[in-house]
Design a protein around this motif. Structure first.
Motif, PDB file in Angstrom:
ATOM      1  N   LYS A 178       2.623   1.781  -3.488  1.00 47.38           N
ATOM      2  CA  LYS A 178       1.735   2.100  -4.601  1.00 47.38           C
ATOM      3  C   LYS A 178       0.925   3.374  -4.398  1.00 47.38           C
ATOM      4  O   LYS A 178       0.503   3.998  -5.365  1.00 47.38           O
ATOM      5  N   HIS A 179       0.700   3.775  -3.142  1.00 47.58           N
ATOM      6  CA  HIS A 179      -0.245   4.865  -2.917  1.00 47.58           C
ATOM      7  C   HIS A 179       0.323   6.073  -2.205  1.00 47.58           C
ATOM      8  O   HIS A 179      -0.292   7.150  -2.254  1.00 47.58           O
ATOM      9  N   ASN A 195       0.821  -1.203   0.000  1.00 47.28           N
ATOM     10  CA  ASN A 195       0.000   0.000   0.000  1.00 47.28           C
ATOM     11  C   ASN A 195       0.859   1.259   0.000  1.00 47.28           C
ATOM     12  O   ASN A 195       0.560   2.235  -0.711  1.00 47.28           O
TER      13      ASN A 195
END
Length: 343
Positions: free
Chosen positions: A57-58, A54
């Motif tokens: 990617k974010h 997470n």
């Protein structure tokens, strides 16, 4: 009194895919060394991988803090705290659903992290997201044991200075019914000699956690004479009243926070083990929703809680957010938060 102390977090930057494997391997190794069976260690691996994915990617400037903490049952929990600097989660409810994925992650989602965690909490804003996940070994002995009821919840983030393998800060919390005592010690400088001084203060505290602050600090002053010395702060809280007695020497910062209060707590100048005047404890009245924050000088002192909604969250979320937003980045940094449990 039940005493807990001593966790230091290892810090893992998570900005590219190749870094996830190191976090996962180290988290599993720590779980196995803490008595986790293969199934429980596998759950730790899944949570570490999902949190790392997470962040990669974010998030901006994503990091995971890894440590093990006492679970109140005579065993260990593995603690992972995910910290980033934005952009935040637009729809927390959707992100918590099992299988939710926006860019092709494992497809487990934060819902799986919550489901596998014994303790889970999340706070998100445009400034960043902080996620707490604690997992314990699911043996029959641990699952069937009853944890002692405690009046206060504790959250600590402790990070060694850059380039150091040990943290020169040390802490301890003792609880007994509706009473709690907390210690934070910052050995002068950093590295192993600073850790020796801070740990000597913790050893004194562990031997007599219910003693009066003046007696405790006098004992520490004698014990630390063979070390380089430390800044030390002591807090004793009682729900009867409710009240707080706070004392110490050196530059440990203490604050009382609630929705209506932000009070800095007074300590005196000096260094325990080197030069310390006679201690004069200060007494404060606690509101129903007041929490205690103590931190070493690895954090800037002129901070404010950017989001009052943080007060409703687990103390570890508060501690990690304060560390993220206010760390100086050149010294050991420890934040201890003590919060009264509701009910």
């Amino acid at each position: 009194m039940e005493v807990s102390s001593g966790i230091t977090h290892r810090l893992y930057p998570l900005t590219e895919q190749s870094q996830i494997g190191e976090l996962r391997r180290d988290a599993v190794a720590l779980a196995q060394a803490s008595g986790f069976d293969d199934v429980a260690a596998g759950q730790v691996a899944l949570v570490a991988t999902e949190l790392g994915s997470n962040l990669v990617k974010h998030a901006r400037s994503g990091q995971v803090l890894l440590a093990r903490v006492a679970d109140g049952r005579g065993s260990w929990q593995i603690e992972l705290i995910s910290v980033d600097q934005g952009p935040g989660i637009d729809d927390v409810a959707a992100a918590m659903a099992d299988g939710f994925s926006t860019v092709g992650t494992l497809g487990q989602g934060l819902g799986a992290v919550r489901r596998l965690s014994h303790d889970f909490d999340l706070h998100s804003s445009p400034d960043g997201t902080v996620i707490l996940a604690r997992l314990h070994a699911h043996s029959a002995a641990v699952a069937g044991a009853a944890a002692s009821p405690q009046a206060f919840s504790v959250g600590v983030v402790a990070i060694a200075a850059p380039g150091e393998t040990v943290c020169g800060d040390a802490w301890a919390v003792a609880q007994d019914g509706e009473r709690a005592s907390a210690l934070l010690a910052d050995g002068l400088g950093h590295g192993s000699h600073a850790a020796e001084a801070a740990n000597a203060a913790v050893e004194c505290f562990a031997g007599m956690p219910a003693a009066a602050p003046r007696q405790l600090l006098d004992q520490m002053h004698r014990a630390l004479r063979a070390t380089r010395g430390a800044a030390v702060a002591l807090a004793q809280l009682e729900l009867a009243g409710p009240s707080l007695e706070y004392s110490g020497a050196g530059n440990i910062c203490g604050r009382l926070l609630s929705g209506v209060e932000d009070r800095t707590l007074a300590t005196q100048h000096g260094t325990v083990g080197l030069a310390m005047r006679q201690v004069q404890p200060n007494r404060y009245t606690l509101g129903d929703h007041t929490l205690l924050v103590m931190h070493s000088d690895g954090l800037a002192t002129r901070w404010r809680l950017a989001h009052p909604s943080l007060l409703r969250h687990h103390p570890a979320i508060i501690a990690a957010t304060l560390w993220r937003d206010n760390r100086r980045g050149r010294d050991d940094a420890t934040v201890l938060v003590l919060k009264r449990n509701s009910g």
